[in-house]
Motif scaffolding. Structure first.
Motif, PDB file in Angstrom:
ATOM      1  N   ALA A  90       0.825  -1.203   0.000  1.00 50.19           N
ATOM      2  CA  ALA A  90       0.000   0.000   0.000  1.00 50.19           C
ATOM      3  C   ALA A  90       0.859   1.253   0.000  1.00 50.19           C
ATOM      4  CB  ALA A  90      -0.908   0.017   1.221  1.00 50.19           C
ATOM      5  N   ARG A  91       0.451   2.190  -0.817  1.00 53.78           N
ATOM      6  CA  ARG A  91       0.991   3.541  -0.737  1.00 53.78           C
ATOM      7  C   ARG A  91      -0.061   4.310   0.043  1.00 53.78           C
ATOM      8  NH1 ARG A  91       3.918   6.646  -5.630  1.00 53.78           N
ATOM      9  NH2 ARG A  91       4.569   8.445  -4.416  1.00 53.78           N
ATOM     10  N   LEU A  92       0.209   4.549   1.316  1.00 55.74           N
ATOM     11  CA  LEU A  92      -0.808   5.074   2.221  1.00 55.74           C
ATOM     12  C   LEU A  92      -1.124   6.544   1.979  1.00 55.74           C
ATOM     13  CD1 LEU A  92       0.393   3.219   5.402  1.00 55.74           C
ATOM     14  CD2 LEU A  92      -1.361   2.528   3.772  1.00 55.74           C
ATOM     15  N   ASP A  93      -0.124   7.311   1.596  1.00 58.65           N
ATOM     16  CA  ASP A  93      -0.293   8.699   1.176  1.00 58.65           C
ATOM     17  C   ASP A  93       0.950   9.055   0.374  1.00 58.65           C
ATOM     18  OD1 ASP A  93       1.756   9.540   3.031  1.00 58.65           O
ATOM     19  OD2 ASP A  93       0.244   9.680   4.607  1.00 58.65           O
ATOM     20  N   ASN A  94       1.143  10.317   0.045  1.00 64.94           N
ATOM     21  CA  ASN A  94       2.282  10.663  -0.810  1.00 64.94           C
ATOM     22  C   ASN A  94       3.626  10.591  -0.090  1.00 64.94           C
ATOM     23  OD1 ASN A  94       1.865  12.945   0.743  1.00 64.94           O
ATOM     24  ND2 ASN A  94       2.258  14.374  -0.930  1.00 64.94           N
ATOM     25  N   ARG A  95       3.624  10.331   1.232  1.00 63.31           N
ATOM     26  CA  ARG A  95       4.874  10.232   1.995  1.00 63.31           C
ATOM     27  C   ARG A  95       5.076   8.882   2.666  1.00 63.31           C
ATOM     28  NH1 ARG A  95       5.075  13.775   6.495  1.00 63.31           N
ATOM     29  NH2 ARG A  95       7.264  13.212   6.555  1.00 63.31           N
ATOM     30  N   THR A  96       4.083   7.993   2.608  1.00 66.52           N
ATOM     31  CA  THR A  96       4.145   6.758   3.389  1.00 66.52           C
ATOM     32  C   THR A  96       3.829   5.540   2.531  1.00 66.52           C
ATOM     33  OG1 THR A  96       3.403   8.020   5.312  1.00 66.52           O
ATOM     34  CG2 THR A  96       3.313   5.627   5.485  1.00 66.52           C
ATOM     35  N   ILE A  97       4.666   4.511   2.677  1.00 69.08           N
ATOM     36  CA  ILE A  97       4.472   3.254   1.954  1.00 69.08           C
ATOM     37  C   ILE A  97       4.607   2.100   2.939  1.00 69.08           C
ATOM     38  CG2 ILE A  97       6.903   2.943   1.322  1.00 69.08           C
ATOM     39  CD1 ILE A  97       5.817   2.078  -1.495  1.00 69.08           C
ATOM     40  N   GLU A  98       3.893   1.025   2.659  1.00 66.14           N
ATOM     41  CA  GLU A  98       3.965  -0.145   3.529  1.00 66.14           C
ATOM     42  C   GLU A  98       4.340  -1.366   2.702  1.00 66.14           C
ATOM     43  OE1 GLU A  98       1.710  -1.303   7.456  1.00 66.14           O
ATOM     44  OE2 GLU A  98       0.370  -1.372   5.734  1.00 66.14           O
ATOM     45  N   TYR A  99       5.261  -2.153   3.236  1.00 71.17           N
ATOM     46  CA  TYR A  99       5.697  -3.398   2.612  1.00 71.17           C
ATOM     47  C   TYR A  99       5.231  -4.562   3.475  1.00 71.17           C
ATOM     48  CZ  TYR A  99       8.982  -0.691  -0.224  1.00 71.17           C
ATOM     49  OH  TYR A  99       9.541   0.196  -1.102  1.00 71.17           O
ATOM     50  N   MET A 100       4.855  -5.642   2.827  1.00 69.26           N
ATOM     51  CA  MET A 100       4.482  -6.869   3.520  1.00 69.26           C
ATOM     52  C   MET A 100       5.627  -7.857   3.351  1.00 69.26           C
ATOM     53  SD  MET A 100       1.917  -8.308   5.160  1.00 69.26           S
ATOM     54  CE  MET A 100       0.359  -7.658   4.631  1.00 69.26           C
ATOM     55  N   CYS A 101       5.916  -8.591   4.401  1.00 69.27           N
ATOM     56  CA  CYS A 101       6.900  -9.669   4.349  1.00 69.27           C
ATOM     57  C   CYS A 101       6.168 -10.975   4.619  1.00 69.27           C
ATOM     58  CB  CYS A 101       7.971  -9.482   5.418  1.00 69.27           C
ATOM     59  SG  CYS A 101       8.925  -7.976   5.238  1.00 69.27           S
ATOM     60  N   ASP A 102       6.626 -12.063   3.988  1.00 71.05           N
ATOM     61  CA  ASP A 102       6.077 -13.365   4.358  1.00 71.05           C
ATOM     62  C   ASP A 102       6.340 -13.558   5.843  1.00 71.05           C
ATOM     63  OD1 ASP A 102       5.258 -13.936   1.818  1.00 71.05           O
ATOM     64  OD2 ASP A 102       6.885 -15.329   1.370  1.00 71.05           O
ATOM     65  N   MET A 103       5.374 -14.116   6.527  1.00 72.93           N
ATOM     66  CA  MET A 103       5.572 -14.364   7.956  1.00 72.93           C
ATOM     67  C   MET A 103       6.761 -15.291   8.142  1.00 72.93           C
ATOM     68  SD  MET A 103       3.691 -12.806  10.094  1.00 72.93           S
ATOM     69  CE  MET A 103       3.600 -13.802  11.550  1.00 72.93           C
ATOM     70  N   SER A 104       7.803 -14.763   8.698  1.00 78.67           N
ATOM     71  CA  SER A 104       8.976 -15.577   8.985  1.00 78.67           C
ATOM     72  C   SER A 104       9.694 -14.983  10.182  1.00 78.67           C
ATOM     73  CB  SER A 104       9.912 -15.628   7.776  1.00 78.67           C
ATOM     74  OG  SER A 104      10.404 -14.350   7.477  1.00 78.67           O
ATOM     75  N   SER A 105      10.443 -15.821  10.838  1.00 79.52           N
ATOM     76  CA  SER A 105      11.172 -15.350  12.007  1.00 79.52           C
ATOM     77  C   SER A 105      12.450 -14.655  11.556  1.00 79.52           C
ATOM     78  CB  SER A 105      11.489 -16.513  12.939  1.00 79.52           C
ATOM     79  OG  SER A 105      12.249 -17.481  12.260  1.00 79.52           O
ATOM     80  N   ASN A 106      12.770 -13.589  12.227  1.00 75.49           N
ATOM     81  CA  ASN A 106      13.951 -12.801  11.898  1.00 75.49           C
ATOM     82  C   ASN A 106      14.622 -12.350  13.185  1.00 75.49           C
ATOM     83  OD1 ASN A 106      13.632 -12.013   8.801  1.00 75.49           O
ATOM     84  ND2 ASN A 106      11.619 -11.990   9.740  1.00 75.49           N
ATOM     85  N   GLU A 107      15.928 -12.271  13.135  1.00 75.67           N
ATOM     86  CA  GLU A 107      16.664 -11.672  14.240  1.00 75.67           C
ATOM     87  C   GLU A 107      17.122 -10.271  13.882  1.00 75.67           C
ATOM     88  OE1 GLU A 107      19.717 -14.270  15.617  1.00 75.67           O
ATOM     89  OE2 GLU A 107      18.289 -15.824  16.174  1.00 75.67           O
ATOM     90  N   SER A 108      16.925  -9.899  12.590  1.00 78.49           N
ATOM     91  CA  SER A 108      17.288  -8.549  12.163  1.00 78.49           C
ATOM     92  C   SER A 108      16.510  -8.185  10.908  1.00 78.49           C
ATOM     93  CB  SER A 108      18.793  -8.449  11.899  1.00 78.49           C
ATOM     94  OG  SER A 108      19.157  -9.255  10.804  1.00 78.49           O
ATOM     95  N   LEU A 109      16.506  -6.908  10.610  1.00 75.58           N
ATOM     96  CA  LEU A 109      15.874  -6.373   9.407  1.00 75.58           C
ATOM     97  C   LEU A 109      16.832  -5.345   8.825  1.00 75.58           C
ATOM     98  CD1 LEU A 109      13.401  -5.804   7.523  1.00 75.58           C
ATOM     99  CD2 LEU A 109      12.757  -4.049   9.179  1.00 75.58           C
ATOM    100  N   LEU A 110      17.056  -5.416   7.518  1.00 71.35           N
ATOM    101  CA  LEU A 110      17.953  -4.487   6.845  1.00 71.35           C
ATOM    102  C   LEU A 110      17.164  -3.697   5.810  1.00 71.35           C
ATOM    103  CD1 LEU A 110      20.937  -3.575   6.468  1.00 71.35           C
ATOM    104  CD2 LEU A 110      21.102  -5.333   4.693  1.00 71.35           C
ATOM    105  N   VAL A 111      17.326  -2.368   5.834  1.00 80.21           N
ATOM    106  CA  VAL A 111      16.698  -1.480   4.857  1.00 80.21           C
ATOM    107  C   VAL A 111      17.823  -0.705   4.184  1.00 80.21           C
ATOM    108  CG1 VAL A 111      15.084   0.428   4.499  1.00 80.21           C
ATOM    109  CG2 VAL A 111      14.627  -1.275   6.280  1.00 80.21           C
ATOM    110  N   THR A 112      17.847  -0.738   2.844  1.00 80.85           N
ATOM    111  CA  THR A 112      18.869  -0.033   2.079  1.00 80.85           C
ATOM    112  C   THR A 112      18.202   0.742   0.943  1.00 80.85           C
ATOM    113  OG1 THR A 112      19.228  -1.938   0.614  1.00 80.85           O
ATOM    114  CG2 THR A 112      20.629  -1.789   2.576  1.00 80.85           C
ATOM    115  N   GLY A 113      19.005   1.475   0.194  1.00 86.03           N
ATOM    116  CA  GLY A 113      18.516   2.185  -0.983  1.00 86.03           C
ATOM    117  C   GLY A 113      18.645   3.690  -0.845  1.00 86.03           C
ATOM    118  N   PRO A 114      18.550   4.391  -1.978  1.00 85.55           N
ATOM    119  CA  PRO A 114      18.709   5.850  -1.970  1.00 85.55           C
ATOM    120  C   PRO A 114      17.630   6.590  -1.195  1.00 85.55           C
ATOM    121  CG  PRO A 114      18.148   5.055  -4.171  1.00 85.55           C
ATOM    122  CD  PRO A 114      18.377   3.858  -3.318  1.00 85.55           C
TER     123      PRO A 114
END
Length: 101
Positions: free
Chosen positions: A64-88
Motif C-alpha cells: 500500500a501507498r498510504l499517502d504521498n509520503r508513506t508506503i507499507e511493505y508486507m513480508c512473508d511471515m517468517s522469524s527474523n533476528e534482524s531487518l535491513l533497509v537499504t537504498g537511496p
C-alpha cells in the motif's frame, strides 16, 4: 556497517523529523531474540524517494501507498533476528515502523 552518530530522528515518533546524514547507506534493526515480521511502514520527506528502498525480509512486496509520503511493505511471515533497509530513499527517511505477526 558504520554506525550513525545519532538516530534520534528515527526513534522520536515524529514523521516530520528526518535523516540529514547523506552517508547513511543502510539501517539495520537487530533483536536479541527471534521476531516475526509482518509489515514495514516507511515515511519520507521527499515523495520522489518513496519507492527507492530495498527491504531485506522474506519475500517483500509493496502492499500500500498510504499517502504521498508513506508506503507499507508486507513480508512473508517468517522469524527474523534482524531487518535491513537499504537504498537511496534512506536520505529522506523520517520514520520506520515494524509490525510483528
Amino acid at each position: 556497517m558504520p554506525r550513525s552518530k545519532s538516530i534520534s530522528w528515527l526513534i522520536d515518533g515524529d514523521d516530520t523529523t528526518c535523516n540529514t546524514d547523506p552517508c547513511v547507506q543502510a539501517i539495520k534493526l537487530a533483536w536479541s531474540q527471534v521476531y516475526w515480521i509482518r509489515s514495514i511502514r516507511l515515511t519520507v520527506n521527499d515523495t520522489d524517494q518513496l519507492i527507492n528502498f530495498e527491504i531485506h525480509c522474506s519475500n517483500p512486496t509493496t502492499i500500500a501507498r498510504l499517502d504521498n509520503r508513506t508506503i507499507e511493505y508486507m513480508c512473508d511471515m517468517s522469524s527474523n533476528e534482524s531487518l535491513l533497509v537499504t537504498g537511496p530513499g534512506l536520505l529522506s527517511l523520517c520514520s520506520l515502523y515494524v509490525n510483528g505477526g
